[in-house]
Design a protein around this motif. Structure first.
Motif, PDB file in Angstrom:
ATOM      1  N   TRP A  94       7.300 -22.423  -8.242  1.00 57.91           N
ATOM      2  CA  TRP A  94       8.792 -23.282  -8.086  1.00 57.91           C
ATOM      3  C   TRP A  94       9.751 -22.032  -7.877  1.00 57.91           C
ATOM      4  O   TRP A  94       9.870 -21.196  -8.849  1.00 57.91           O
ATOM      5  N   HIS A  95      10.701 -22.263  -7.137  1.00 56.97           N
ATOM      6  CA  HIS A  95      12.304 -21.382  -7.002  1.00 56.97           C
ATOM      7  C   HIS A  95      11.743 -19.985  -6.939  1.00 56.97           C
ATOM      8  O   HIS A  95      11.912 -19.122  -7.709  1.00 56.97           O
ATOM      9  N   ALA A 152       4.959 -26.824 -21.418  1.00 56.12           N
ATOM     10  CA  ALA A 152       4.640 -25.178 -21.317  1.00 56.12           C
ATOM     11  C   ALA A 152       4.990 -24.544 -22.565  1.00 56.12           C
ATOM     12  O   ALA A 152       4.144 -23.846 -22.818  1.00 56.12           O
ATOM     13  N   THR A 153       6.050 -24.741 -23.357  1.00 53.24           N
ATOM     14  CA  THR A 153       6.181 -24.001 -24.703  1.00 53.24           C
ATOM     15  C   THR A 153       5.095 -24.301 -25.580  1.00 53.24           C
ATOM     16  O   THR A 153       4.481 -23.342 -26.096  1.00 53.24           O
ATOM     17  N   GLN A 154       4.662 -25.386 -25.692  1.00 56.42           N
ATOM     18  CA  GLN A 154       3.716 -25.861 -26.789  1.00 56.42           C
ATOM     19  C   GLN A 154       2.279 -25.314 -26.183  1.00 56.42           C
ATOM     20  O   GLN A 154       1.660 -24.520 -26.896  1.00 56.42           O
ATOM     21  N   GLY A 155       2.113 -25.303 -24.777  1.00 58.64           N
ATOM     22  CA  GLY A 155       0.782 -24.892 -24.517  1.00 58.64           C
ATOM     23  C   GLY A 155       0.609 -23.442 -24.571  1.00 58.64           C
ATOM     24  O   GLY A 155      -0.611 -22.755 -25.065  1.00 58.64           O
ATOM     25  N   ALA A 187      -3.108  -8.977 -23.012  1.00 61.36           N
ATOM     26  CA  ALA A 187      -1.790  -9.624 -23.193  1.00 61.36           C
ATOM     27  C   ALA A 187      -1.653 -10.282 -21.983  1.00 61.36           C
ATOM     28  O   ALA A 187      -2.160 -10.017 -20.944  1.00 61.36           O
ATOM     29  N   VAL A 188      -0.956 -11.394 -21.843  1.00 61.32           N
ATOM     30  CA  VAL A 188      -0.569 -12.565 -20.932  1.00 61.32           C
ATOM     31  C   VAL A 188       0.830 -12.394 -20.914  1.00 61.32           C
ATOM     32  O   VAL A 188       1.759 -12.674 -22.033  1.00 61.32           O
ATOM     33  N   VAL A 189       1.440 -12.309 -19.746  1.00 59.55           N
ATOM     34  CA  VAL A 189       2.900 -12.748 -19.424  1.00 59.55           C
ATOM     35  C   VAL A 189       3.149 -13.868 -18.492  1.00 59.55           C
ATOM     36  O   VAL A 189       2.658 -13.886 -17.702  1.00 59.55           O
ATOM     37  N   ALA A 190       3.784 -15.002 -19.158  1.00 66.27           N
ATOM     38  CA  ALA A 190       3.849 -16.213 -18.719  1.00 66.27           C
ATOM     39  C   ALA A 190       5.249 -16.525 -17.948  1.00 66.27           C
ATOM     40  O   ALA A 190       6.313 -16.210 -18.758  1.00 66.27           O
ATOM     41  N   LEU A 191       5.300 -16.759 -16.829  1.00 64.57           N
ATOM     42  CA  LEU A 191       6.734 -16.602 -16.273  1.00 64.57           C
ATOM     43  C   LEU A 191       6.886 -17.860 -15.246  1.00 64.57           C
ATOM     44  O   LEU A 191       5.995 -18.186 -14.677  1.00 64.57           O
ATOM     45  N   GLY A 192       8.063 -18.501 -15.593  1.00 61.95           N
ATOM     46  CA  GLY A 192       8.162 -19.962 -14.896  1.00 61.95           C
ATOM     47  C   GLY A 192       9.835 -20.119 -15.113  1.00 61.95           C
ATOM     48  O   GLY A 192      10.606 -19.472 -15.698  1.00 61.95           O
ATOM     49  N   GLY A 215       3.197 -24.515 -10.905  1.00 62.43           N
ATOM     50  CA  GLY A 215       4.694 -24.831 -11.745  1.00 62.43           C
ATOM     51  C   GLY A 215       4.355 -24.151 -13.103  1.00 62.43           C
ATOM     52  O   GLY A 215       3.279 -23.818 -13.706  1.00 62.43           O
ATOM     53  N   SER A 216       5.286 -24.329 -13.932  1.00 62.92           N
ATOM     54  CA  SER A 216       5.491 -24.173 -15.296  1.00 62.92           C
ATOM     55  C   SER A 216       4.510 -24.785 -16.113  1.00 62.92           C
ATOM     56  O   SER A 216       3.964 -24.426 -17.088  1.00 62.92           O
ATOM     57  N   PHE A 217       4.153 -26.320 -15.861  1.00 64.13           N
ATOM     58  CA  PHE A 217       3.398 -27.129 -16.361  1.00 64.13           C
ATOM     59  C   PHE A 217       1.834 -26.410 -16.614  1.00 64.13           C
ATOM     60  O   PHE A 217       1.102 -26.468 -17.594  1.00 64.13           O
ATOM     61  N   GLU A 218       1.670 -25.752 -15.367  1.00 60.47           N
ATOM     62  CA  GLU A 218       0.234 -25.052 -15.379  1.00 60.47           C
ATOM     63  C   GLU A 218      -0.096 -23.829 -15.909  1.00 60.47           C
ATOM     64  O   GLU A 218      -1.218 -23.034 -15.860  1.00 60.47           O
ATOM     65  N   LEU A 219       1.012 -22.992 -16.363  1.00 55.01           N
ATOM     66  CA  LEU A 219       0.876 -21.974 -17.114  1.00 55.01           C
ATOM     67  C   LEU A 219      -0.076 -21.876 -18.270  1.00 55.01           C
ATOM     68  O   LEU A 219      -0.683 -20.768 -18.135  1.00 55.01           O
TER      69      LEU A 219
END
Length: 155
Positions: free
Chosen positions: A25-26, A96-99, A74-79, A56-60
């Protein structure tokens, strides 16, 4: 500005495998975040970088979990989630944050958190690392992920 006081990190990430998991998204904001993460990883000497796009961010979190289980250092999560007129914003931001926190704690794999939670698009653009942006949250998330790998290895 929220970036005030951020540390300047000199990182040697050579030999690390990093997966960047990015929402779709965006487009303009996401392109800036992804480019910032890649710039930071290149500066740190990380040559093994994979990019995985999710809707989307929910799927991160689920993609981050698979990356961690597949051997990423390492993983870099971007949304980016932009507030609207419904509680959807709160649910997606929390999930997203909790996940992503759960992924890091369950796997021991550092997850750089580069999910923008903004009131409007202007705030997101100002943090996306684009020309004219005041902050580069994609780069900051990548640096945090690499720095955490190095810190954990020093324990």
């Amino acid at each position: 500005m929220s970036g005030a006081g951020a540390p300047t990190l000199e990182l040697d990430g050579s030999g690390l495998r990093v997966v960047v998991v990015a929402a779709s998204w965006h487009d303009v904001v996401m392109d800036g975040l992804v480019a910032g993460a890649h710039r930071a990883l290149e500066r740190a000497g990380v040559a093994d970088v994979a990019l995985v796009r999710v809707p989307g961010s929910f799927e991160l979190p689920v993609a981050a979990l698979h990356a961690a289980r597949a051997g990423a250092d390492a993983v870099v999560a971007l949304g980016v989630v932009i507030r609207g007129g419904t509680p959807h914003f709160d649910y997606v931001c929390h999930a997203a944050t909790q996940g992503l926190t759960d992924v890091a704690l369950q796997t021991g794999t550092p997850v750089g958190f580069g999910v923008l939670t903004c009131d409007d698009e202007a705030q997101a653009l100002d943090r996306a690392g684009l020309e004219g942006s005041r902050e580069d949250k994609g780069a900051e998330a990548a640096e945090a992920a690499v720095a955490t790998v190095l810190a954990l290895r020093a324990l």
